[in-house]
Structures are given as structure tokens and as C-alpha cells.
Write a protein that holds these residues in place. Structure first.
Motif, PDB file in Angstrom:
ATOM      1  N   THR A  51       0.850  -1.189   0.000  1.00  0.00           N
ATOM      2  CA  THR A  51       0.000   0.000   0.000  1.00  0.00           C
ATOM      3  C   THR A  51       0.884   1.238   0.000  1.00  0.00           C
ATOM      4  O   THR A  51       1.817   1.330   0.795  1.00  0.00           O
ATOM      5  CB  THR A  51      -0.910   0.022   1.243  1.00  0.00           C
ATOM      6  N   GLN A  52       0.608   2.196  -0.884  1.00  0.00           N
ATOM      7  CA  GLN A  52       1.368   3.433  -0.910  1.00  0.00           C
ATOM      8  C   GLN A  52       1.097   4.249   0.347  1.00  0.00           C
ATOM      9  O   GLN A  52       0.017   4.203   0.926  1.00  0.00           O
ATOM     10  CB  GLN A  52       1.025   4.232  -2.157  1.00  0.00           C
ATOM     11  N   VAL A  53       2.106   5.051   0.733  1.00  0.00           N
ATOM     12  CA  VAL A  53       2.022   5.795   1.988  1.00  0.00           C
ATOM     13  C   VAL A  53       0.801   6.710   2.016  1.00  0.00           C
ATOM     14  O   VAL A  53       0.076   6.769   3.018  1.00  0.00           O
ATOM     15  CB  VAL A  53       3.311   6.608   2.224  1.00  0.00           C
ATOM     16  N   ALA A  54       0.549   7.434   0.932  1.00  0.00           N
ATOM     17  CA  ALA A  54      -0.564   8.394   0.931  1.00  0.00           C
ATOM     18  C   ALA A  54      -1.882   7.703   1.239  1.00  0.00           C
ATOM     19  O   ALA A  54      -2.728   8.233   1.968  1.00  0.00           O
ATOM     20  CB  ALA A  54      -0.635   9.103  -0.413  1.00  0.00           C
ATOM     21  N   ARG A  55      -2.064   6.534   0.692  1.00  0.00           N
ATOM     22  CA  ARG A  55      -3.295   5.785   0.934  1.00  0.00           C
ATOM     23  C   ARG A  55      -3.251   5.073   2.280  1.00  0.00           C
ATOM     24  O   ARG A  55      -4.272   4.914   2.955  1.00  0.00           O
ATOM     25  CB  ARG A  55      -3.497   4.784  -0.193  1.00  0.00           C
ATOM     26  N   GLY A  56      -2.062   4.629   2.658  1.00  0.00           N
ATOM     27  CA  GLY A  56      -1.938   3.839   3.873  1.00  0.00           C
ATOM     28  C   GLY A  56      -2.111   4.621   5.160  1.00  0.00           C
ATOM     29  O   GLY A  56      -2.413   4.036   6.205  1.00  0.00           O
ATOM     30  N   LEU A  57      -1.942   5.949   5.113  1.00  0.00           N
ATOM     31  CA  LEU A  57      -2.052   6.736   6.343  1.00  0.00           C
ATOM     32  C   LEU A  57      -3.416   6.572   7.001  1.00  0.00           C
ATOM     33  O   LEU A  57      -3.508   6.383   8.219  1.00  0.00           O
ATOM     34  CB  LEU A  57      -1.796   8.215   6.038  1.00  0.00           C
ATOM     35  N   GLY A  58      -4.471   6.626   6.214  1.00  0.00           N
ATOM     36  CA  GLY A  58      -5.807   6.472   6.780  1.00  0.00           C
ATOM     37  C   GLY A  58      -6.029   5.090   7.346  1.00  0.00           C
ATOM     38  O   GLY A  58      -6.612   4.930   8.429  1.00  0.00           O
ATOM     39  N   TYR A  59      -5.571   4.070   6.622  1.00  0.00           N
ATOM     40  CA  TYR A  59      -5.705   2.704   7.119  1.00  0.00           C
ATOM     41  C   TYR A  59      -4.920   2.523   8.421  1.00  0.00           C
ATOM     42  O   TYR A  59      -5.379   1.849   9.354  1.00  0.00           O
ATOM     43  CB  TYR A  59      -5.178   1.716   6.072  1.00  0.00           C
ATOM     44  N   VAL A  81     -10.187  -7.970  13.561  1.00  0.00           N
ATOM     45  CA  VAL A  81      -8.934  -7.562  12.921  1.00  0.00           C
ATOM     46  C   VAL A  81      -9.130  -7.428  11.419  1.00  0.00           C
ATOM     47  O   VAL A  81      -8.687  -6.459  10.796  1.00  0.00           O
ATOM     48  CB  VAL A  81      -7.814  -8.572  13.245  1.00  0.00           C
ATOM     49  N   LEU A  82      -9.805  -8.398  10.821  1.00  0.00           N
ATOM     50  CA  LEU A  82     -10.064  -8.343   9.380  1.00  0.00           C
ATOM     51  C   LEU A  82     -10.952  -7.156   9.025  1.00  0.00           C
ATOM     52  O   LEU A  82     -10.767  -6.523   7.978  1.00  0.00           O
ATOM     53  CB  LEU A  82     -10.693  -9.649   8.918  1.00  0.00           C
ATOM     54  N   LYS A  83     -11.912  -6.844   9.883  1.00  0.00           N
ATOM     55  CA  LYS A  83     -12.773  -5.694   9.632  1.00  0.00           C
ATOM     56  C   LYS A  83     -11.958  -4.403   9.663  1.00  0.00           C
ATOM     57  O   LYS A  83     -12.134  -3.513   8.815  1.00  0.00           O
ATOM     58  CB  LYS A  83     -13.894  -5.638  10.662  1.00  0.00           C
ATOM     59  N   ALA A  84     -11.044  -4.282  10.616  1.00  0.00           N
ATOM     60  CA  ALA A  84     -10.208  -3.089  10.705  1.00  0.00           C
ATOM     61  C   ALA A  84      -9.242  -2.990   9.529  1.00  0.00           C
ATOM     62  O   ALA A  84      -8.822  -1.893   9.150  1.00  0.00           O
ATOM     63  CB  ALA A  84      -9.430  -3.089  12.020  1.00  0.00           C
ATOM     64  N   TRP A  85      -8.894  -4.132   8.958  1.00  0.00           N
ATOM     65  CA  TRP A  85      -7.968  -4.185   7.815  1.00  0.00           C
ATOM     66  C   TRP A  85      -8.715  -3.978   6.498  1.00  0.00           C
ATOM     67  O   TRP A  85      -8.096  -3.859   5.442  1.00  0.00           O
ATOM     68  CB  TRP A  85      -7.264  -5.535   7.807  1.00  0.00           C
ATOM     69  N   GLU A  86     -10.004  -3.907   6.530  1.00  0.00           N
ATOM     70  CA  GLU A  86     -10.842  -3.869   5.336  1.00  0.00           C
ATOM     71  C   GLU A  86     -10.383  -2.768   4.387  1.00  0.00           C
ATOM     72  O   GLU A  86     -10.182  -1.632   4.779  1.00  0.00           O
ATOM     73  CB  GLU A  86     -12.297  -3.630   5.740  1.00  0.00           C
TER      74      GLU A  86
END
Length: 345
Positions: A51-59, A81-86
Motif C-alpha cells: 500500500t502506498q504511503v498516501a493511501r496507507g495513512l488512513g488505514y 482484525v479483518l474488519k479493521a484491515w478492510e
């Protein structure tokens, strides 16, 4: 152009000075150098693998809000955990994080590279990153950004993993290994980019053989891409986009997630789509209804195409809001919602 080996102290100083001025301000980079919070750094490293950093920050923020400590992650049900990783994709990463958290909760965080490497889902890159960032261990990382920077620095068109690791090991600053690793990755992510490297802003320009040759973007040579496999299936919505029949996925790709019942078919066989729909509804004791449309989702080496149908009967629907769903399932539910909304406009 100075030789790297003869000018290594100046090269290291130039990159680290640039990093100290312009390194990215990221939430997992809190704390003293070489003593980063291992939990925050670990979650970030695993998340950013695909996942790129710009997108990954929110996750990242969402995951840390749900599980602020390794103990909270270890104690949580896998479904949570899977729900939070969605939305992050590559759900094996979430399953491995959960398993490894349970080990760490019992044994404590690793105290060396080998301890990180022993944890589920942790490979050499992640172990090197975490041991350098949280333990100040002299371990050089090897990822796509590092590969590109080093290939250009040496004008190497075909950098093998072994070659990249050897060059990374040779350049690593033993006094600041964690900062050095982050500096090389930041350089590749923000300056030494794949298509338009900003050589005028690069702290390593004086040593870069690719720049001296006038074609920095030619290095490394493009990798041969694997053919994309197309996978077709029918899926059925029994219920509504808010309450639907869901089934739990199996396998390495989406295992543990929930989604609409689906049945793959071979588009080369005449009548295969209709037969797949009949077979799927027979398994569910449901009656097929109208087509709702088509949804497509691209993964790394496959493109999945679903023909989505309404159906009646079958098992009782359940609330979908608390279930961990793949992006493909979200697309299918959004398609059904759009179809429902159009009936009232």
C-alpha cells in the motif's frame, strides 16, 4: 564522478543531511532514533508492503485506533482484525499480524533481527527494517525503492535481489542504520521516482552513474510482468445491500472475509455462466432473479469479473455492516444499491 568506496563518508553524510531536513513526517516515526515504538513501526511496515504511503495513512490510523497496543491486537477476535484491515487488501498480512501479536503478547517484542524473522508473516525486509528502527541494529533493507536508488547509483540495469542486498549492506551507515534505511526509501519514494526522477534535488546526484550517463529513468530495466489471469464468476444478492446472505471465504487470498455467495465459471464453455448461476442457487436453495450488473476488481496478477444477480429464498440475510468484506463485495453491494436507488428516482 567520485568513486563510491572512496567517498563513502561524504555520500552518507549528504543523504542523512537531506533526510534530516526533508524526510517525511509520518506518524510511526515518533520517538528517538533507533528506539521507535516497535508496535507502531511493525504495523506500518506490514501495511505499507502493498500500500502506498498516501493511501496507507488512513488505514494505519484506523487500525491503531481499533488496536492501540499489541495486547489489544492479540486479544481481539480475528473477525474484528479483518474488519479493521478492510480495504487494505492482501488479508494474509492481517491474519499474520494477529498471530504474531499473540506470540509477542506472551514473549515480548523481539530483541534482535532473528527474533523478528521468526514471527508469522515477517520476512527479511520487515525484520531488517524493524531491528534497525527499534533496536538500532545494523541491518540494511531491500525493497523496491532501495532497488531503484541503488540501480541508478551504480547504473545497473538488472539488479538481482542478492546484488541489491550487497550494495545496501555496503552503503549502510552503521552509526544511524534506521535513519539510513528510511532515508534511502524516502529518496526513492519522493525524488528518485520511477518515471521522472528529480535529479536536480537529489543529494546523491554527484555519485550517480545513471545521471552521469544522461538516462537515469532507464535504470533499472523494466521487469517482465506476469500475465494477468482473468477470473469470471456469478454472485448472488439475497436480501438487500444492507442485509444480505454472506458466506465466509477460504484460502490464502481472502480467507476469513465474508462476501456474497459466488461461483466461478469458464467463459470459454457455452452456457457456463447460466449453469454456474443455477448451480449456485441450487446450493443455496434459492431462486435466481434479475441481473444487477457487472463488477470488476484488479488484483496483482488477476482481474476478477462478477456477474451479479438478485435471488430469493435461501438462508436468512444478516447485517453486512459489521462483516469484513473485500473491495469486490463492496462494489457488488454498491451496484445493487445504485440499482435500488434508480427505481425510486
Amino acid at each position: 564522478m567520485p568513486a563510491l568506496s572512496a567517498d563513502l563518508p561524504d555520500l552518507r553524510a549528504a543523504l542523512l543531511a537531506w533526510f534530516d531536513r526533508q524526510g517525511r513526517d509520518l506518524p510511526w516515526r515518533q520517538g528517538p532514533e533507533g528506539q521507535r515504538d516497535p508496535y507502531r513501526a511493525w504495523v506500518a511496515e506490514v501495511l505499507l508492503q502493498q500500500t502506498q504511503v498516501a493511501r496507507g495513512l488512513g488505514y494505519y490510523q484506523r487500525f491503531l485506533t481499533a488496536f492501540p497496543t499489541v495486547q489489544a491486537l492479540a486479544d481481539a477476535p480475528l473477525a474484528d482484525v479483518l474488519k479493521a484491515w478492510e480495504g487494505c487488501g492482501y488479508y494474509a498480512r492481517a491474519r499474520n499480524l494477529h498471530r504474531a501479536a499473540q506470540v509477542i503478547a506472551q514473549q515480548g517484542f523481539p530483541e534482535a533481527y532473528g527474533g523478528w524473522l521468526d514471527l508469522p508473516g515477517v520476512g527479511p525486509y520487515t525484520a531488517a527494517a524493524l531491528s534497525s528502527l527499534s533496536l538500532n541494529e545494523t541491518r540494511a533493507v531491500n525493497d523496491g525503492n532501495v532497488r531503484r536508488v541503488l540501480a541508478r547509483l551504480h547504473a545497473e540495469p538488472q539488479p538481482t535481489p542478492r546484488w541489491v542486498q550487497a550494495q545496501a549492506d555496503a552503503l549502510l551507515d552503521p552509526a544511524r542504520p534506521g535513519a539510513w534505511n528510511e532515508a534511502v526509501m524516502d529518496l526513492g519514494a519522493t525524488v528518485c521516482t520511477p518515471r521522472r526522477p528529480q535529479c536536480g534535488d537529489c543529494p546523491l546526484a554527484a555519485w550517480c552513474a545513471a545521471r552521469a550517463g544522461g538516462q537515469p529513468a532507464a535504470y533499472p530495466a523494466p521487469k517482465a510482468r506476469a500475465a494477468v489471469q482473468e477470473v469470471r464468476a456469478v454472485a448472488v444478492l439475497i436480501g438487500t445491500p444492507q442485509r444480505a446472505v454472506l458466506e465466509q471465504r477460504e484460502g490464502a487470498l481472502l480467507g476469513g472475509l465474508w462476501g456474497l455467495p459466488a461461483q466461478p465459471y469458464d467463459p470459454a464453455r457455452p452456457g457456463a455462466q447460466a449453469q454456474a448461476l443455477r448451480d449456485l442457487c441450487a446450493r443455496l436453495h434459492a431462486t435466481p432473479g434479475d441481473p444487477l450488473g457487472e463488477v470488476t476488481h484488479a488484483m496483482t496478477h488477476r482481474r476478477v469479473i462478477w456477474q451479479v444477480y438478485a435471488a430469493t429464498g435461501g438462508p436468512p440475510p444478516a447485517d453486512v455492516r459489521g462483516a469484513a468484506l473485500s473491495r469486490l463485495d463492496h462494489k457488488a453491494l454498491s451496484l445493487a444499491q445504485a440499482r435500488a436507488d434508480s427505481l425510486f428516482t
